[in-house]
Design an enzyme around this catalytic site. Sequence first.
Site, short mmCIF file in Angstrom:
data_model
loop_
_atom_site.label_atom_id
_atom_site.label_comp_id
_atom_site.label_asym_id
_atom_site.label_seq_id
_atom_site.Cartn_x
_atom_site.Cartn_y
_atom_site.Cartn_z
CD GLU A 170 -2.78 -1.24 2.44
OE1 GLU A 170 -4.00 -1.37 2.30
OE2 GLU A 170 -2.23 -1.20 3.56
C1 ACM Z 1 -2.00 -5.47 4.29
O1 ACM Z 1 -3.03 -5.96 4.79
N1 ACM Z 1 -1.93 -4.18 4.03
C2 ACM Z 1 -0.85 -6.29 3.98
#
Ligand code: ACM
Length: 515
Positions: A329
């Site tokens: 992310e």
């Molecule tokens: C995640 O759940 N951002 C790896």
Amino acid sequence: MKKLFVATSLITLGLFMLFSCGPKEPTDLTQTSFIPQPVSIESLGDEFILSSSVTIYYEENVDGLEQTARYLADELNHIAGEIFTVESSNVTPRSGIFLSVTTDNNDLGKEGYFLSIGKKLVGIKAKSTAGCFYAAKTFLQTLPVKAAAGEKLTVPTGIIRDFPEYEYRGAMLDVSRHFFGVDDVKRFIDFLATYKMNALHLHLSDDQGWRIEIKSWPKLTEIGGSTEVGGGKGGFYTQKQYSEIVKYALERHITIVPEIDMPGHTNAALASYAELNCDGKATELYTGTEVGFSTLCTGKEITYQFVDDVVREIASLTPGPWFHIGGDESHVTAHDDYVYFINRVQEIVTKHGKKVIGWDEIANADLVEGATVQFWADVENTTMGIEKGAKVIMSPAARAYMDMKYDSTTHLGLHWAGYIEVDHGYDWNPATLNEIITRENILGVEAPLWTETITNMDEIEYMVFPQLPGYAEIGWTSSELRNWDEYKLRLADHGKRFEAMEIDFYRSERVPWGE
Ligand code: ACM
């Protein structure tokens, strides 16, 4: 008069039931509710009596075996309320419990074991101390967690041959969104050990908190460790405390996998050191739960000095082979910058003697040899990782995230990946979940617990139980030996064990817990 007759008859009937068909002697080992289910169990129909006259012997000069024997003794002391003696022996004793390693050319693999429970002798044999430890764990499941005063402890005789399906069987604890102290982590490790898991992934840094002392960058914990989601006081592990966790885990054959999440999920570091930001200004500490807004400055050389120092210090305290670089992310890092950064960080991790693990996004970079991609969301990324030669840890959020709510009424957790009732969490096969990620690509299974909504041990327990034994079984027991309708009965029996361990668990209506 008639009433008295009825009462007397009932008492007689009660006595008759007590002595003739009262609590059944446990003579059939195949009826024991083991989790994970072993590969094969043969019943011999008799019983082994456990009393403090039983000595625990271990083969001399085997690395760590005395410690495993003493671990077993401690557990038995706790169960029986008596003291068991531990001694070394170079020959198989006539009676007692005997732990030994074998060099036989058998098909147990490096973690498998034989457990033979005879009338007089319990034999534990494996290729490694870890195998002996798992055999001891299986043996312990034939006993109550804590015996009642004066309770006669008997174990059905039989032979168990067992080995795990996957090499990596883990759980993750996010200590960044909320901080959990050393005692909580140890209790979490004990949960893993109970179910033969062998890896604890610690998510040590994120936007909301930096949780491990780095001597060369002290403000990471002074500033970055000073809060958590909701604005609480946060906390961090000193290097000494981290080493204590590593040692505690190692004694239970669990490898700590440290994660420093980067280049995104880094606000705690960016708030601690202005120079890690592209504009040279420190950010504010963050106590919310949004994701994807932070990034290390990938174009500055100081960033790589920082990563090098952090990896060097943590790697030197971590005996396990892996270092987890996060990589998920990073929404505000340009693609090319991301790839450049992940490539350089992999070199740093390799230089410090560790193997790279990262969330599935890291497959966008050039993966170093021996890299592992942790599949959580994106099959395309994971496929790319496989094509680049990586192995995969299976943590599909919609099946394996322990922070997902059980259903819409669950008061803790999130549900962005869906609700995960206990059957949904258990009833899947890592090797067939999708067509491209096949058995030979999979290193193992890991169930993460993110803690945006989880603030204390009781809440951890509620989200982790009864899910964790199921994930442990997915990692250990081959899919041919698993099915939900049978598993739920064994899980129901473990409800009593959870209670005896004072675990605050979710009593799913899909599991026939009994009284
Ligand atoms: C995640 O759940 N951002 C790896």
